[in-house]
Design an enzyme around this catalytic site. Structure first.
Site, PDB file in Angstrom:
ATOM      1  N   ASP A 198       0.512  -1.625  -0.156  1.00 46.82           N
ATOM      2  CA  ASP A 198      -0.300   0.042   0.265  1.00 46.82           C
ATOM      3  C   ASP A 198       1.335   0.930  -0.028  1.00 46.82           C
ATOM      4  O   ASP A 198       0.137   2.415   0.694  1.00 46.82           O
ATOM      5  CB  ASP A 198      -0.730   0.058   1.522  1.00 46.82           C
ATOM      6  CG  ASP A 198      -1.789  -1.211   1.595  1.00 46.82           C
ATOM      7  OD1 ASP A 198      -2.131  -1.621   0.102  1.00 46.82           O
ATOM      8  OD2 ASP A 198      -1.733  -1.756   2.060  1.00 46.82           O
TER       9      ASP A 198
ATOM     10  N   LYS B 255       2.088   2.221  -5.329  1.00 44.73           N
ATOM     11  CA  LYS B 255       3.466   1.618  -6.435  1.00 44.73           C
ATOM     12  C   LYS B 255       2.449   2.061  -7.665  1.00 44.73           C
ATOM     13  O   LYS B 255       2.716   1.999  -8.814  1.00 44.73           O
ATOM     14  CB  LYS B 255       3.817   0.079  -6.397  1.00 44.73           C
ATOM     15  CG  LYS B 255       4.060  -0.642  -5.605  1.00 44.73           C
ATOM     16  CD  LYS B 255       4.658  -1.885  -4.666  1.00 44.73           C
ATOM     17  CE  LYS B 255       3.336  -2.386  -4.560  1.00 44.73           C
ATOM     18  NZ  LYS B 255       2.856  -2.208  -2.839  1.00 44.73           N
TER      19      LYS B 255
ATOM     20  N   GLY C 160      -3.403  -4.950  -5.027  1.00 43.45           N
ATOM     21  CA  GLY C 160      -4.898  -3.584  -5.220  1.00 43.45           C
ATOM     22  C   GLY C 160      -3.700  -1.881  -4.915  1.00 43.45           C
ATOM     23  O   GLY C 160      -3.395  -1.666  -4.982  1.00 43.45           O
ATOM     24  N   HIS C 161      -3.971  -1.512  -7.351  1.00 42.98           N
ATOM     25  CA  HIS C 161      -3.067  -0.537  -6.887  1.00 42.98           C
ATOM     26  C   HIS C 161      -4.412   0.550  -7.844  1.00 42.98           C
ATOM     27  O   HIS C 161      -5.153  -0.020  -8.810  1.00 42.98           O
ATOM     28  CB  HIS C 161      -2.393  -0.843  -8.201  1.00 42.98           C
ATOM     29  CG  HIS C 161      -0.924  -1.444  -8.097  1.00 42.98           C
ATOM     30  ND1 HIS C 161      -0.290  -2.643  -9.058  1.00 42.98           N
ATOM     31  CD2 HIS C 161      -0.718  -1.609  -6.797  1.00 42.98           C
ATOM     32  CE1 HIS C 161       0.339  -2.791  -7.805  1.00 42.98           C
ATOM     33  NE2 HIS C 161       0.142  -2.849  -6.680  1.00 42.98           N
TER      34      HIS C 161
ATOM     35  N   GLN D  77      -9.547  -0.564   6.711  1.00 40.16           N
ATOM     36  CA  GLN D  77      -9.116   0.553   7.009  1.00 40.16           C
ATOM     37  C   GLN D  77      -7.210   0.360   7.145  1.00 40.16           C
ATOM     38  O   GLN D  77      -7.250  -0.560   8.347  1.00 40.16           O
ATOM     39  CB  GLN D  77      -9.846   0.968   8.042  1.00 40.16           C
ATOM     40  CG  GLN D  77      -8.753   2.574   8.821  1.00 40.16           C
ATOM     41  CD  GLN D  77      -9.374   3.404   9.563  1.00 40.16           C
ATOM     42  OE1 GLN D  77     -10.935   2.734  10.098  1.00 40.16           O
ATOM     43  NE2 GLN D  77      -9.203   4.528  10.824  1.00 40.16           N
TER      44      GLN D  77
END
Length: 430
Positions: free
Chosen positions: A13, A16, A40-41, A304
């Site tokens: 996170d 990237k 996740g990007h 979160q």
């Protein structure tokens, strides 16, 4: 021109997606080399937000070849859903723009089911996975019983491979009090999805070798971060693959000599999703502020993120194990307005000062951070594109981080927008 590997230097996170997108404008090929659709990007391109999990970030740029390497585990149904969603945003995805390694292992429904069962144990013990089957899929790959992309082209022997796989999984399911999985049903699901996956299948090692011989610039895109590496991270609270730069070679079939520059994406503070040790975690108003200003919610899960001060000890260790050449410092603007900043420069463990994160889980959970303080800044860094645009205190902060981690800052990202970058050294020209 150099080939560039992009990895995270913390717990993932780190931002990237934006950096890979920025670099992909200078690359000809973008290759994913590990992980699955737990990555996740988030990319923001001309005001449009693209959320990618499995697809390489270069897919949103026309004229680039995107590659999913053999080190990735691929959920064919999640892949097709993501392709459909990104296509709906106007992006072209076809067999010319995207190649999937023929030897990539598949994530099957039994993997995600097993992941969820393990994470919901009655004793409350869990790793904090995304429950998407990545770990169990890697387990089967290492145990030599996985179904791979190339198996989808071999309908004659697919049923036998599925039965061999279920010989193991059904024993597990019985032991866990779950109904057995039906081999005929699973085989039919794979036969149904095969025509949609096989057009993308390719010998990725050969594709990349040809690109390298043609002097094409290759960008290798990592997922997660160094401290989630199965060998070098905060085990057992890690992912199930190697996330360091060396995996770029093993996970695509290109030799390590082709990895010329390693860019470590590094957040100006520290975050973590899920379980596991976090020495600099903040539970006060500052931690909450970092989370709110940094929009610290997982792209894939929406969970979160835990927030804390910059941990120079951890990043320095990641630089060594990952062979990182330079770092891209992200989210500097989130620190705007803080009167005081703290940086972890060491740990205290059993009344001793240490300068590394220990391997043992108990010791990792017991270390206490040693901080040094720096003056914050009142001005804004958001959108800055040169050193002259930064407050003097922000420049001092960046320079101090360089000293503590023993690695130069090559880039500074100052907003989610693609072009809001201060460039000191172009990795492709290193």
């Amino acid at each position: 021109m150099a080939n560039v590997v992009v990895v995270g230097s913390q717990w993932g996170d780190e931002g990237k997606g934006k950096i890979v997108d920025w670099l992909s404008s200078r690359a000809d090929v973008v290759a994913r080399f590990q992980g699955g659709h737990n990555a996740g990007h988030t990319l923001v391109v001309d005001g449009t937000t693209y959320k990618l999990s499995l697809l390489p970030s270069g897919i949103v740029r026309g004229g680039k070849l995107s590659v999913i390497g053999n080190g990735v585990v691929l959920d064919p149904w999640a892949f097709l859903d993501e392709v459909k969603r990104i296509k709906a945003q106007g992006i072209t995805i076809d067999a010319e723009s995207l190649k999937i390694s023929e030897s990539a292992a598949l994530i099957l429904p039994i993997h995600s089911e097993l992941d969820g069962i393990r994470e919901n144990r009655v004793d409350g013990v869990k790793i904090g996975t995304t429950k998407r089957g990545i770990g169990p899929a890697y387990e089967d790959k290492v145990a030599r019983r996985a179904i791979r992309v190339c198996d989808l082209a071999d309908a004659e022997h697919l049923q036998a491979r599925v039965e061999n796989l279920l010989h193991h999984h059904n024993a597990l399911r019985r032991g866990l009090g779950q109904p057995e999985s039906d081999a005929n049903e699973l085989t039919q699901k794979l036969l149904d999805v095969a025509p949609h996956i096989l057009p993308f299948m390719a010998p990725v090692w050969h594709v990349l070798n040809e690109a390298s011989k043609a002097e094409k610039r290759i960008l290798f895109e990592g997922a997660q971060g160094t401290m989630l590496d199965i060998d070098h991270g905060t085990y057992p609270f890690v992912t199930s693959s190697n996330t360091i730069a060396g995996q770029a070679a093993a996970g695509t079939g290109i030799g390590p000599g082709a990895l010329n520059y390693v860019l470590g994406i590094t957040k100006a503070y520290t975050t973590r999703v899920g379980e596991g040790p976090f020495p600099t975690e903040l539970f006060d108003a500052i931690g909450q502020r970092l989370g709110e200003r940094g929009h610290e919610f997982g792209t894939v899960t929406g969970r979160q993120r835990r927030c804390g001060w910059f941990d120079a000890v951890m990043v320095r260790q990641a630089i060594i194990t990952g062979g990182i050449t330079g770092i891209a410092l992200t989210k500097l603007d989130v620190l705007d307005g803080l009167k005081e900043l703290k940086i972890c420069t060491g740990y205290r463990l059993n009344d001793k000062i240490i300068k590394r994160l220990p391997a043992g889980a108990a010791n990792q959970a017991s270390v206490e951070p040693i901080y040094e303080s720096m003056e914050g800044w009142d001005g804004s860094t958001r959108g800055a594109r040169s050193w002259a645009d930064l407050p003097a205190e922000a420049v001092k902060y960046v320079r101090r981080l360089e000293e503590l981690i023993g690695c130069p800052v090559s880039m500074v990202s100052t907003s989610p927008e693609r072009e809001d970058v201060i460039l000191m050294r172009d990795p492709f020209k290193a």
